[in-house]
Design a protein around this motif. Structure first.
Motif, PDB file in Angstrom:
ATOM      1  N   HIS A   1      41.634  35.311  40.772  1.00  0.00           N
ATOM      2  CA  HIS A   1      41.933  34.503  39.585  1.00  0.00           C
ATOM      3  C   HIS A   1      41.289  33.123  39.726  1.00  0.00           C
ATOM      4  O   HIS A   1      40.601  32.652  38.818  1.00  0.00           O
ATOM      5  CB  HIS A   1      43.460  34.380  39.440  1.00  0.00           C
ATOM      6  CG  HIS A   1      43.908  33.585  38.265  1.00  0.00           C
ATOM      7  ND1 HIS A   1      44.571  34.162  37.209  1.00  0.00           N
ATOM      8  CD2 HIS A   1      43.821  32.260  37.963  1.00  0.00           C
ATOM      9  CE1 HIS A   1      44.875  33.231  36.307  1.00  0.00           C
ATOM     10  NE2 HIS A   1      44.428  32.066  36.751  1.00  0.00           N
TER      11      HIS A   1
ATOM     12  N   THR B   1      42.599  40.613  39.828  1.00  0.00           N
ATOM     13  CA  THR B   1      43.725  41.406  40.318  1.00  0.00           C
ATOM     14  C   THR B   1      44.640  40.655  41.280  1.00  0.00           C
ATOM     15  O   THR B   1      45.711  41.130  41.585  1.00  0.00           O
ATOM     16  CB  THR B   1      43.204  42.667  41.022  1.00  0.00           C
ATOM     17  OG1 THR B   1      42.302  42.269  42.065  1.00  0.00           O
ATOM     18  CG2 THR B   1      42.500  43.588  40.039  1.00  0.00           C
ATOM     19  N   ASP B   2      44.216  39.498  41.788  1.00  0.00           N
ATOM     20  CA  ASP B   2      45.075  38.709  42.664  1.00  0.00           C
ATOM     21  C   ASP B   2      44.784  37.227  42.466  1.00  0.00           C
ATOM     22  O   ASP B   2      43.865  36.857  41.735  1.00  0.00           O
ATOM     23  CB  ASP B   2      44.916  39.124  44.132  1.00  0.00           C
ATOM     24  CG  ASP B   2      43.500  38.940  44.661  1.00  0.00           C
ATOM     25  OD1 ASP B   2      42.856  37.913  44.351  1.00  0.00           O
ATOM     26  OD2 ASP B   2      43.030  39.825  45.403  1.00  0.00           O
ATOM     27  N   LEU B   3      45.565  36.385  43.128  1.00  0.00           N
ATOM     28  CA  LEU B   3      45.464  34.941  42.921  1.00  0.00           C
ATOM     29  C   LEU B   3      44.102  34.395  43.341  1.00  0.00           C
ATOM     30  O   LEU B   3      43.537  33.550  42.644  1.00  0.00           O
ATOM     31  CB  LEU B   3      46.583  34.218  43.675  1.00  0.00           C
ATOM     32  CG  LEU B   3      46.644  32.707  43.478  1.00  0.00           C
ATOM     33  CD1 LEU B   3      46.838  32.339  42.005  1.00  0.00           C
ATOM     34  CD2 LEU B   3      47.762  32.114  44.325  1.00  0.00           C
ATOM     35  N   ASN B   4      43.557  34.874  44.445  1.00  0.00           N
ATOM     36  CA  ASN B   4      42.249  34.384  44.882  1.00  0.00           C
ATOM     37  C   ASN B   4      41.155  34.759  43.889  1.00  0.00           C
ATOM     38  O   ASN B   4      40.292  33.938  43.573  1.00  0.00           O
ATOM     39  CB  ASN B   4      41.906  34.901  46.284  1.00  0.00           C
ATOM     40  CG  ASN B   4      42.724  34.205  47.352  1.00  0.00           C
ATOM     41  OD1 ASN B   4      43.158  33.074  47.176  1.00  0.00           O
ATOM     42  ND2 ASN B   4      42.949  34.891  48.453  1.00  0.00           N
TER      43      ASN B   4
ATOM     44  N   ARG C   1      44.812  46.219  31.850  1.00  0.00           N
ATOM     45  CA  ARG C   1      43.815  46.253  32.933  1.00  0.00           C
ATOM     46  C   ARG C   1      43.089  47.591  33.015  1.00  0.00           C
ATOM     47  O   ARG C   1      42.003  47.670  33.557  1.00  0.00           O
ATOM     48  CB  ARG C   1      44.473  45.959  34.269  1.00  0.00           C
ATOM     49  CG  ARG C   1      44.670  44.501  34.508  1.00  0.00           C
ATOM     50  CD  ARG C   1      45.029  44.231  35.967  1.00  0.00           C
ATOM     51  NE  ARG C   1      45.599  42.918  36.073  1.00  0.00           N
ATOM     52  CZ  ARG C   1      46.892  42.656  36.219  1.00  0.00           C
ATOM     53  NH1 ARG C   1      47.761  43.646  36.318  1.00  0.00           N
ATOM     54  NH2 ARG C   1      47.316  41.421  36.283  1.00  0.00           N
TER      55      ARG C   1
ATOM     56  N   LYS D   1      43.794  36.408  34.046  1.00  0.00           N
ATOM     57  CA  LYS D   1      44.930  37.327  34.234  1.00  0.00           C
ATOM     58  C   LYS D   1      44.545  38.755  33.854  1.00  0.00           C
ATOM     59  O   LYS D   1      44.990  39.706  34.489  1.00  0.00           O
ATOM     60  CB  LYS D   1      46.121  36.833  33.404  1.00  0.00           C
ATOM     61  CG  LYS D   1      47.340  37.686  33.504  1.00  0.00           C
ATOM     62  CD  LYS D   1      47.999  37.572  34.844  1.00  0.00           C
ATOM     63  CE  LYS D   1      49.267  38.395  34.854  1.00  0.00           C
ATOM     64  NZ  LYS D   1      49.593  38.910  36.148  1.00  0.00           N
TER      65      LYS D   1
ATOM     66  N   THR E   1      49.489  45.328  32.898  1.00  0.00           N
ATOM     67  CA  THR E   1      49.171  46.484  33.739  1.00  0.00           C
ATOM     68  C   THR E   1      48.410  47.524  32.928  1.00  0.00           C
ATOM     69  O   THR E   1      47.411  48.075  33.391  1.00  0.00           O
ATOM     70  CB  THR E   1      50.456  47.097  34.329  1.00  0.00           C
ATOM     71  OG1 THR E   1      51.112  46.092  35.109  1.00  0.00           O
ATOM     72  CG2 THR E   1      50.144  48.303  35.196  1.00  0.00           C
TER      73      THR E   1
ATOM     74  N   LYS F   1      54.133  41.661  31.938  1.00  0.00           N
ATOM     75  CA  LYS F   1      53.596  42.370  33.102  1.00  0.00           C
ATOM     76  C   LYS F   1      53.256  43.823  32.761  1.00  0.00           C
ATOM     77  O   LYS F   1      52.214  44.330  33.168  1.00  0.00           O
ATOM     78  CB  LYS F   1      54.567  42.326  34.273  1.00  0.00           C
ATOM     79  CG  LYS F   1      54.562  41.006  34.988  1.00  0.00           C
ATOM     80  CD  LYS F   1      55.438  41.049  36.214  1.00  0.00           C
ATOM     81  CE  LYS F   1      55.369  39.722  36.928  1.00  0.00           C
ATOM     82  NZ  LYS F   1      56.162  39.729  38.159  1.00  0.00           N
TER      83      LYS F   1
END
Length: 168
Positions: free
Chosen positions: A34, A29-32, A114, A25, A111, A107
Motif C-alpha cells: 500500500h 494486498t498488505d501495508l508495505n 480484489r 486498498k 475481498t 472488508k
C-alpha cells in the motif's frame, strides 16, 4: 516547476490523498505494498502535474493517473514496484494512515473486488466514490452506456461472489 506550482500541488494532494489510499486498498494486498503504491502514485502525479491544464477537475485527473499507475504496476504477474529518486519537495506531503478498521463492513466488499480484473476494480472504485457515469467514462475511456452495462454486470458478479463465499 516553480514554487507556487509546488505549493499548489502539495495542497491539492493533501486535500485529495484519500483517492490514492482507496485505490491502494483495491490493488495492494498488505501495508508495505500500500505504502509503495501510494508513493509511486504520488511520484507519477508529481511528474505529470506540469501537464495538468485544469480542463478536467483535479480529482478526475488524479483518478486517471493513479488508476493507470496501479493498473500498470499490478497487471499480470508484475508485482514489483521500481523505485525512483525521491524529490525533496515531495517530503512535505503528510502521509496519513488509512484507517480500515472504521470500515469493517467494506472488508467483505474489498475481498470480492480484489478478485475482479483491473478495469472492473477501477469502475467499482469510482462508482463507490459516487462518480457519475460521465466522469467514469471519461476517466476510463469508455462510453457511458458501456460503463453502465459493465457496472450492472459487476454488481451481479460481486453479489454472487459474496453469496457463494458466505460473506467471506
Amino acid at each position: 516547476m516553480n514554487k507556487n506550482k509546488e505549493i499548489e500541488f502539495v495542497g491539492l494532494l493533501e486535500q485529495h490523498q484519500n483517492i490514492l489510499h482507496k485505490i491502494c486498498k483495491l490493488y495492494a494486498t498488505d501495508l508495505n505494498a500500500h505504502k509503495d503504491l501510494f508513493q509511486e502514485m504520488v511520484i507519477q502525479l508529481w511528474r505529470s502535474y506540469p501537464t495538468f491544464k485544469g480542463e478536467a477537475k483535479f480529482t478526475t485527473w488524479a483518478y486517471r493517473v493513479a488508476l493507470n499507475t496501479a493498473i500498470s504496476l499490478y497487471r499480470g504477474t508484475k508485482r514489483k514496484i521500481t523505485t525512483v529518486d525521491w524529490d525533496n519537495s515531495l517530503q512535505n506531503i503528510r502521509y496519513e494512515e488509512y484507517d480500515t478498521e472504521q470500515e469493517e463492513q467494506l472488508k467483505t466488499l474489498y475481498t470480492a473486488v480484489r478478485q475482479l480484473n483491473d478495469i472492473e476494480k477501477a469502475l467499482v472504485y469510482m462508482y463507490l466514490e459516487d462518480k457519475d457515469y460521465a466522469e467514469i467514462s471519461d476517466t476510463l475511456g469508455i462510453s457511458e452506456v458501456n460503463a453502465r452495462v459493465k457496472m450492472n454486470r459487476i454488481k451481479t458478479k460481486l453479489k454472487n461472489m459474496i453469496d457463494q463465499n458466505g460473506g467471506y
